[in-house]
Design a protein around this motif. Structure first.
Motif, short mmCIF file in Angstrom:
data_model
loop_
_atom_site.label_atom_id
_atom_site.label_comp_id
_atom_site.label_asym_id
_atom_site.label_seq_id
_atom_site.Cartn_x
_atom_site.Cartn_y
_atom_site.Cartn_z
N HIS A 166 -14.06 35.33 -20.40
CA HIS A 166 -13.54 36.06 -21.56
C HIS A 166 -12.10 35.65 -21.84
O HIS A 166 -11.71 35.44 -23.01
N GLY A 167 -11.29 35.52 -20.79
CA GLY A 167 -9.91 35.10 -20.98
C GLY A 167 -9.81 33.73 -21.61
O GLY A 167 -8.99 33.49 -22.49
N ALA A 168 -10.66 32.81 -21.16
CA ALA A 168 -10.66 31.46 -21.73
C ALA A 168 -11.10 31.50 -23.19
O ALA A 168 -10.54 30.77 -24.03
N LEU A 169 -12.08 32.34 -23.51
CA LEU A 169 -12.59 32.42 -24.88
C LEU A 169 -11.51 32.91 -25.84
O LEU A 169 -11.28 32.30 -26.90
N ILE A 170 -10.82 33.98 -25.49
CA ILE A 170 -9.85 34.55 -26.42
C ILE A 170 -8.56 33.73 -26.45
O ILE A 170 -7.79 33.81 -27.41
N GLY A 171 -8.33 32.91 -25.42
CA GLY A 171 -7.10 32.13 -25.38
C GLY A 171 -7.30 30.66 -25.65
O GLY A 171 -6.35 29.88 -25.54
N ALA A 172 -8.53 30.24 -26.01
CA ALA A 172 -8.82 28.82 -26.19
C ALA A 172 -7.96 28.21 -27.28
O ALA A 172 -7.76 28.80 -28.34
N ARG A 173 -7.44 27.02 -27.02
CA ARG A 173 -6.60 26.29 -27.97
C ARG A 173 -7.22 24.93 -28.24
O ARG A 173 -7.61 24.22 -27.31
N GLY A 174 -7.28 24.55 -29.50
CA GLY A 174 -7.75 23.23 -29.87
C GLY A 174 -9.22 23.01 -29.53
O GLY A 174 -9.90 23.87 -28.96
N ASN A 175 -9.71 21.84 -29.88
CA ASN A 175 -11.10 21.52 -29.61
C ASN A 175 -11.37 21.45 -28.11
O ASN A 175 -12.38 21.94 -27.61
N SER A 176 -10.46 20.81 -27.39
CA SER A 176 -10.65 20.65 -25.94
C SER A 176 -10.67 21.99 -25.23
O SER A 176 -11.52 22.23 -24.36
N GLY A 177 -9.75 22.88 -25.58
CA GLY A 177 -9.73 24.19 -24.96
C GLY A 177 -10.94 25.02 -25.32
O GLY A 177 -11.46 25.78 -24.50
N VAL A 229 -13.93 30.07 -33.07
CA VAL A 229 -14.33 29.09 -34.08
C VAL A 229 -13.22 28.05 -34.25
O VAL A 229 -12.05 28.40 -34.39
N HIS A 230 -13.62 26.78 -34.23
CA HIS A 230 -12.67 25.67 -34.41
C HIS A 230 -13.28 24.67 -35.39
O HIS A 230 -14.42 24.26 -35.25
N VAL A 231 -12.48 24.24 -36.40
CA VAL A 231 -12.97 23.25 -37.36
C VAL A 231 -11.79 22.56 -38.00
O VAL A 231 -10.69 23.11 -38.09
N HIS A 232 -11.99 21.31 -38.42
CA HIS A 232 -11.00 20.56 -39.19
C HIS A 232 -11.48 20.48 -40.64
O HIS A 232 -12.61 20.04 -40.89
N VAL A 233 -10.64 20.92 -41.57
CA VAL A 233 -11.05 21.00 -42.98
C VAL A 233 -9.88 20.62 -43.89
O VAL A 233 -8.73 20.59 -43.47
N ASP A 234 -10.22 20.35 -45.15
CA ASP A 234 -9.19 20.18 -46.17
C ASP A 234 -8.83 21.51 -46.82
O ASP A 234 -7.71 21.69 -47.29
N ASP A 235 -9.79 22.43 -46.87
CA ASP A 235 -9.57 23.72 -47.51
C ASP A 235 -9.53 24.81 -46.43
O ASP A 235 -10.55 25.37 -46.04
N ALA A 236 -8.32 25.09 -45.93
CA ALA A 236 -8.18 26.07 -44.85
C ALA A 236 -8.61 27.45 -45.32
O ALA A 236 -9.22 28.21 -44.56
N GLY A 237 -8.30 27.79 -46.56
CA GLY A 237 -8.68 29.10 -47.08
C GLY A 237 -10.17 29.31 -47.08
O GLY A 237 -10.66 30.39 -46.74
N ALA A 238 -10.93 28.26 -47.45
CA ALA A 238 -12.39 28.37 -47.47
C ALA A 238 -12.95 28.59 -46.07
O ALA A 238 -13.92 29.33 -45.88
N ALA A 239 -12.33 27.94 -45.07
CA ALA A 239 -12.80 28.10 -43.69
C ALA A 239 -12.57 29.53 -43.21
O ALA A 239 -13.40 30.11 -42.49
#
Length: 546
Positions: A84-95, A287-297
């Protein structure tokens, strides 16, 4: 004492987290330096460290709850806290992927102990991480995890946890060394996969935690190829490389949602961008994603459930072609709603979302300063209550060699005004002075709903009344939002002004903005009005007058 049980117990899990954090702390910069697929963000080591730091803190919290007694947490308690700690604190794709690996392991280790539990846990971890990635690619941390699990499974039935962990570590090492031959960008750079190297460090810590001895063959990374040192493709995500230039933003958030809504979200986000990873379960997802439209994500997350801890990072335009040098200057801004987060990100700022009643901690602000990856940073807290927190974050960043200027903005509209005059091409001091002046010249107001009867500077309010706060103090008590807003605007504009900024909350109709614009236009000549959507978690109405 070396552990010889079939699976780690709670103490071993605690030790593992501590040792993994130490290992990633030592290797963080080296892992960041080989971050080569597919985005030039150079932060894989840092992301893994922060993810494990959150996991370790959660495990420590479980142990702290048992300090008054003589017992220790159960293995199930410890591994679930770690996941749970890893899930709520995950950073970036690798994390994010590491969090899913730990979640997969926890699902097995939390069950009753028995032979081969650790091997099965590693196998479940590798499978669940691969399922979480929209478009898996070989030669990444996913491959390293799969080979580690396969090596663990090949151990003799009934093998000790130490023997299984050593086999997994050796399998991961072998797989890591093969990654340059599996992924062309790694081969050109002459480096191994950064996320995979981080996983090897984590598995090395597992060996020591369950056996009492560090791995006999510590991993020694080869020096990067000269071509990479001169500049090569960079990134850390195990997904398909995007087109030249790639998406402009990295969007990460936690999401409270049902499983069926998350499946629809995956489809929606997969169509918006790449590097999509969605991990978690039981109603909570990262949730992690790379997009051009941050608002839509972010909007897609709102449609699926309740997103929070939203982080939006703007990538450098040339990140696929050169190893990124730190930008000369960046702006880090705290915002009260996802709509403003998208607005500020579009302007090039790194954002930190402040949830109602849950202001960001100094560590979150330091993390945002690091993510900005700049030599000079302007920090806009946008809340008077955050001044000490922001000052602590700025001081910590300065010890890491970043020049930080803290502008004491007290409201989001002041931050918008400061960001509007930001010019990174002028000197740092001149830019800070101009942004400070713009913020200081902006009076701010907010409409809020009274929760209870209380005394205010404008008189006694009742629960349900609409409060108009000007510069932090209650100045107007009204019965509805439109009427209260007009009174607040009249009071603010009585002292003059050239520009009114309106930020509408999620449930406020556009007709209110139209009515207020007309009110300003008819009553105050030469005063312009700008309207923004604050989105989820924003107050009903924010007002700025410059």
């Amino acid at each position: 004492m070396p552990q010889t049980a079939d699976a780690p117990d709670a103490v071993a899990v605690r030790t593992w987290c501590s040792l993994a954090l130490d290992a990633l702390g030592r290797e963080r910069e080296a892992i960041d330096a080989i971050n080569v697929y597919p985005v030039a963000d150079g932060d894989t080591g840092t992301n893994l460290y922060l993810t494990v730091e959150s996991a370790a803190a959660a495990v420590e919290a479980v142990f702290a709850a048992h300090e008054t007694g003589t017992s220790v947490p159960t293995t199930a308690d410890a591994v679930r806290a770690m996941a749970h700690g890893a899930l709520i604190g995950a950073r970036g794709n690798s994390g994010t992927i590491l969090a899913q690996l730990l979640r997969g392991m926890a699902g097995v280790l939390a069950e009753s102990a028995g032979p081969d539990r650790l091997a099965l846990a590693l196998e479940r971890a590798a499978a669940s991480a691969r399922e979480a990635v929209a478009h898996p690619v070989e030669g990444t941390v996913l491959t390293v995890a799969a080979e580690a699990a396969a090596a663990a499974r090949r151990t003799q039935p009934g093998a000790s946890a130490g023997a299984v962990a050593r086999a997994a570590y050796e399998g991961a090492r072998t797989a890591l060394e093969a990654t340059p031959g599996q992924l062309a960008v790694l081969g050109r750079a002459g480096v191994v996969d950064a996320g995979g190297r981080g996983l090897v460090a984590v598995l090395g810590a597992l060996v020591q935690a369950v056996s009492g001895r560090a791995p006999e063959r510590p991993y020694e990374a080869p020096a990067p190829a000269a071509a990479f040192l001169a500049g090569a493709d960079a990134g850390d995500c195990p997904a398909e490389a995007g087109p030249e230039g790639g998406p402009a933003f990295e969007v990460i958030y936690l999401l409270e949602a049902r499983d069926e809504a998350v499946e629809r979200l995956r489809t929606r986000l997969d169509g918006l961008g790449d590097s999509l990873v969605v991990v978690g379960g039981d109603g909570l997802w990262n949730v992690h994603v790379h997009v051009d439209d941050a608002g839509a994500a972010v909007e897609a997350g709102v449609e699926a459930g309740r997103p929070y801890r939203i982080r939006i990072t703007h990538f450098a335009a040339d990140r696929l072609h050169a190893r990124p040098e730190p930008a000369q200057r960046a702006v880090v801004v705290v915002v009260p709603g996802d709509g403003l987060a998208g607005l500020c990100a579009q302007a090039g700022a790194t954002t930190v979302l402040a949830r109602p009643g849950e202001p960001p901690a100094s560590g979150e602000l330091v993390d945002a300063i690091r993510r900005a990856h700049a030599r000079e940073v302007v920090l806009l807290p946008n809340d008077g209550e955050l001044r000490h927190t922001a000052a602590a974050a700025a001081e910590q960043a300065r010890t890491e060699g970043v020049r930080v200027a803290l502008i004491p903005t007290r409201a989001a509209v002041q931050g918008i005004a400061a960001l509007a005059v930001h010019e990174p091409d002028r000197s740092f001091d001149e830019d800070v002075v101009a942004m400070t002046a713009a913020a200081g010249a902006t009076r701010y107001a907010e409409l809020a709903v009274a929760e209870r009867q209380s005394w205010t500077m404008a008189g006694i309010c009742q629960a349900g009344d609409i409060l108009g706060l000007i510069d932090g103090d209650v100045a107007v008590i009204g019965e509805d939002v439109p009427g209260t807003a007009r009174k607040v605007l009249d009071r603010m504009l009585a002292a003059g002004g050239e520009l009114v900024t309106l930020v509408l909350g999620e449930d406020v109709p556009d007709t209110l903005a139209d009515a207020l614009e007309e009110h300003v236009r008819e009553g105050y000549l030469a005063v312009d009005t700008t309207v923004y959507r604050g989105g989820h978690q924003c107050a009903p109405l924010l007002i700025g007058v410059e």
